[in-house]
Design an enzyme around this catalytic site. Structure first.
Site, PDB file in Angstrom:
ATOM      1  N   PHE A 213     -57.000   3.200   4.259  1.00  0.00           N
ATOM      2  CA  PHE A 213     -56.018   3.840   3.367  1.00  0.00           C
ATOM      3  C   PHE A 213     -54.680   3.897   4.086  1.00  0.00           C
ATOM      4  CE2 PHE A 213     -60.232   5.825   3.367  1.00  0.00           C
ATOM      5  CZ  PHE A 213     -60.744   5.058   2.331  1.00  0.00           C
ATOM      6  N   ASP A 215     -51.693   4.946   5.241  1.00  0.00           N
ATOM      7  CA  ASP A 215     -50.939   6.201   5.285  1.00  0.00           C
ATOM      8  C   ASP A 215     -49.904   6.123   6.402  1.00  0.00           C
ATOM      9  OD1 ASP A 215     -52.573   6.223   7.496  1.00  0.00           O
ATOM     10  OD2 ASP A 215     -52.999   8.360   7.383  1.00  0.00           O
ATOM     11  N   ASP A 283     -61.574   3.655   9.220  1.00  0.00           N
ATOM     12  CA  ASP A 283     -60.428   4.459   8.812  1.00  0.00           C
ATOM     13  C   ASP A 283     -60.611   5.910   9.208  1.00  0.00           C
ATOM     14  OD1 ASP A 283     -59.357   6.485   6.618  1.00  0.00           O
ATOM     15  OD2 ASP A 283     -57.945   4.832   6.770  1.00  0.00           O
TER      16      ASP A 283
HETATM   17  N1  LIG Z   1     -56.032   6.798   6.391  1.00  0.00           N
HETATM   18  C1  LIG Z   1     -56.295   8.033   6.008  1.00  0.00           C
HETATM   19  N2  LIG Z   1     -55.282   8.843   5.656  1.00  0.00           N
HETATM   20  C2  LIG Z   1     -55.563  10.100   5.283  1.00  0.00           C
HETATM   21  C3  LIG Z   1     -56.855  10.606   5.230  1.00  0.00           C
HETATM   22  C4  LIG Z   1     -56.757  11.932   4.796  1.00  0.00           C
HETATM   23  C5  LIG Z   1     -57.836  12.948   4.622  1.00  0.00           C
HETATM   24  N3  LIG Z   1     -59.060  12.442   4.233  1.00  0.00           N
HETATM   25  C6  LIG Z   1     -60.133  13.366   4.294  1.00  0.00           C
HETATM   26  C7  LIG Z   1     -61.369  12.746   3.846  1.00  0.00           C
HETATM   27  C8  LIG Z   1     -62.367  12.954   4.708  1.00  0.00           C
HETATM   28  C9  LIG Z   1     -61.946  13.662   5.866  1.00  0.00           C
HETATM   29  O1  LIG Z   1     -62.623  14.860   5.973  1.00  0.00           O
HETATM   30  C10 LIG Z   1     -60.456  13.847   5.679  1.00  0.00           C
HETATM   31  O2  LIG Z   1     -60.067  15.172   5.731  1.00  0.00           O
HETATM   32  C11 LIG Z   1     -55.414  12.182   4.587  1.00  0.00           C
HETATM   33  N4  LIG Z   1     -54.720  11.077   4.887  1.00  0.00           N
HETATM   34  C12 LIG Z   1     -53.280  10.865   4.924  1.00  0.00           C
HETATM   35  O3  LIG Z   1     -52.796  11.293   6.187  1.00  0.00           O
HETATM   36  C13 LIG Z   1     -51.455  11.743   6.043  1.00  0.00           C
HETATM   37  C14 LIG Z   1     -51.401  13.218   6.320  1.00  0.00           C
HETATM   38  O4  LIG Z   1     -51.283  13.488   7.627  1.00  0.00           O
HETATM   39  P1  LIG Z   1     -50.818  14.969   8.063  1.00  0.00           P
HETATM   40  O5  LIG Z   1     -49.398  15.144   7.552  1.00  0.00           O
HETATM   41  O6  LIG Z   1     -50.925  14.938   9.557  1.00  0.00           O
HETATM   42  O7  LIG Z   1     -51.793  15.908   7.432  1.00  0.00           O
HETATM   43  C15 LIG Z   1     -51.091  11.542   4.575  1.00  0.00           C
HETATM   44  O8  LIG Z   1     -50.515  10.272   4.402  1.00  0.00           O
HETATM   45  C16 LIG Z   1     -52.447  11.648   3.932  1.00  0.00           C
HETATM   46  O9  LIG Z   1     -52.452  11.059   2.658  1.00  0.00           O
HETATM   47  C17 LIG Z   1     -57.934   9.749   5.619  1.00  0.00           C
HETATM   48  O10 LIG Z   1     -59.118  10.094   5.629  1.00  0.00           O
HETATM   49  N5  LIG Z   1     -57.590   8.477   5.996  1.00  0.00           N
END
Ligand SMILES: Nc1nc2c(c(CN[C@H]3C=C[C@H](O)[C@@H]3O)cn2[C@@H]2O[C@H](COP(=O)(O)O)[C@@H](O)[C@H]2O)c(=O)[nH]1
Length: 306
Positions: A213, A215, A283
């Site tokens: 994903f 991000d 990821d």
């Molecule tokens: N690649 C990727 N990006 C992810 C996530 C997740 C959360 N997934 C949940 C699902 C299962 C787990 O338990 C996780 O909690 C958020 N993001 C992204 O990160 C950024 C936020 O950063 P900060 O501002 O530091 O909180 C924002 O772009 C957000 O959209 C992920 O899993 N993979």
């Protein structure tokens, strides 16, 4: 998701500011080939879960708003996940489709117990309304109906979401080509799969088709691990916290090269270990790594997509 894979690979092979380091990919794959560090979905314990359709509604609302927390230096993803969870625990009809269409900025702020305007608050409210409206119009108000109509396929789910909900159409035009990223649509599929442990609403027979994903955390992790290299000018923009415009070459390359790099890592680990590896697992490990190191500097783009 073939179009996400194919168009990201195309960007990586035409890229001007971001490059993949093949020796960095190989050495990371070598390091993790015997045991990819397993990260449990919900390792932080922050999500709502009741094993039923309300969880699906929660995850869909969550991923409709799962973007761009950084403009408020004190906000992060956890605040959104926990805030929405508590809202639902206090009032199980809080995410009914008719209610979603009526929230105002101050109401959403209050729901998340946030003392000041949320980053991109007007857009967040508009996207909530869009979700409520389209769920009501096409899915009898329920995200669980959307999931049921996908015949246990993540690819069908992403296609259905992006065809019904314009806010999930995460794409751009790069050097004349349309590039598909679909971060929030794909993360919703992965969240379902993770939350329901691949059963019931989370049974997605083609979960291997989901990419990482794209991000702002994972590119920073891959650069730190020596998998991605940035041009001098891009490094200096990121280091000085200057914004990168949404849709610019730099931004598209950061995201697409991250997708492609994770695909290359996955293939390399598979070759070395002979075992199937999912991009979703890579990821989650890379993301969890990134959030443990908040000192890693990430790029800053104002976007509703991630
Ligand atoms: N690649 C990727 N990006 C992810 C996530 C997740 C959360 N997934 C949940 C699902 C299962 C787990 O338990 C996780 O909690 C958020 N993001 C992204 O990160 C950024 C936020 O950063 P900060 O501002 O530091 O909180 C924002 O772009 C957000 O959209 C992920 O899993 N993979």
């Amino acid at each position: 998701m073939e179009e996400v894979r194919a168009t990201s690979a195309w960007v990586a092979s035409h890229s001007s500011h971001v490059t993949l380091d093949s020796s960095g990919i190989e050495s990371l794959a070598e390091k993790i080939k015997d045991s990819i560090p397993k990260v449990e979905w919900n390792f932080e314990g922050i999500h709502f879960f009741d094993n039923g359709p309300l969880t699906v509604q929660y995850l869909f609302v969550l991923d409709a708003l799962n973007f761009c927390f950084w403009p408020d230096s004190e906000m992060n993803y956890d605040h959104l996940a926990v805030g929405l969870k508590e809202a639902l625990q206090n009032d199980s009809s809080a995410f009914d489709a008719d209610r979603l269409q009526k929230y105002t900025g101050p109401e959403l702020r209050k729901m998340l117990k946030w003392p000041r305007p949320l980053p991109l608050e007007d857009e967040r409210v508009r996207l909530l309304h869009e979700v409520g409206f389209e769920l009501e119009k096409s899915f009898d108000g329920k995200a669980s109906n959307l999931v049921k109509s996908c015949e246990k396929s993540a690819a069908n789910l992403v296609a259905l979401i992006t065809s019904h909900f314009p806010g999930f159409r995460d794409h751009s035009v790069y050097k004349g080509r349309q590039i598909f990223i679909y971060k929030r649509a794909q993360i919703f599929a992965a969240d379902l799969w993770g939350a329901f442990k691949g059963q019931g609403y989370g049974e997605l027979k083609d979960i291997e088709s989901v990419t990482m994903f794209a991000d702002y955390i994972v590119p920073a992790v891959l650069q730190h691990l020596g998998v991605l290299r940035y041009s001098h000018s891009l490094s200096s923009i990121i280091e000085s916290n200057r914004e990168i415009t949404s849709g610019s070459e730099e931004e598209v390359e950061l995201r697409a090269c991250t997708i492609h790099a994770v695909e290359e890592i996955r293939e390399s680990v598979q070759r070395k270990s002979g075992k199937q590896v999912l991009s979703v697992e890579l990821d989650l490990w890379l993301w969890a790594y990134g959030v443990r190191y908040p000192s890693l500097q990430h790029h800053r783009t104002l976007s509703i997509y991630y």
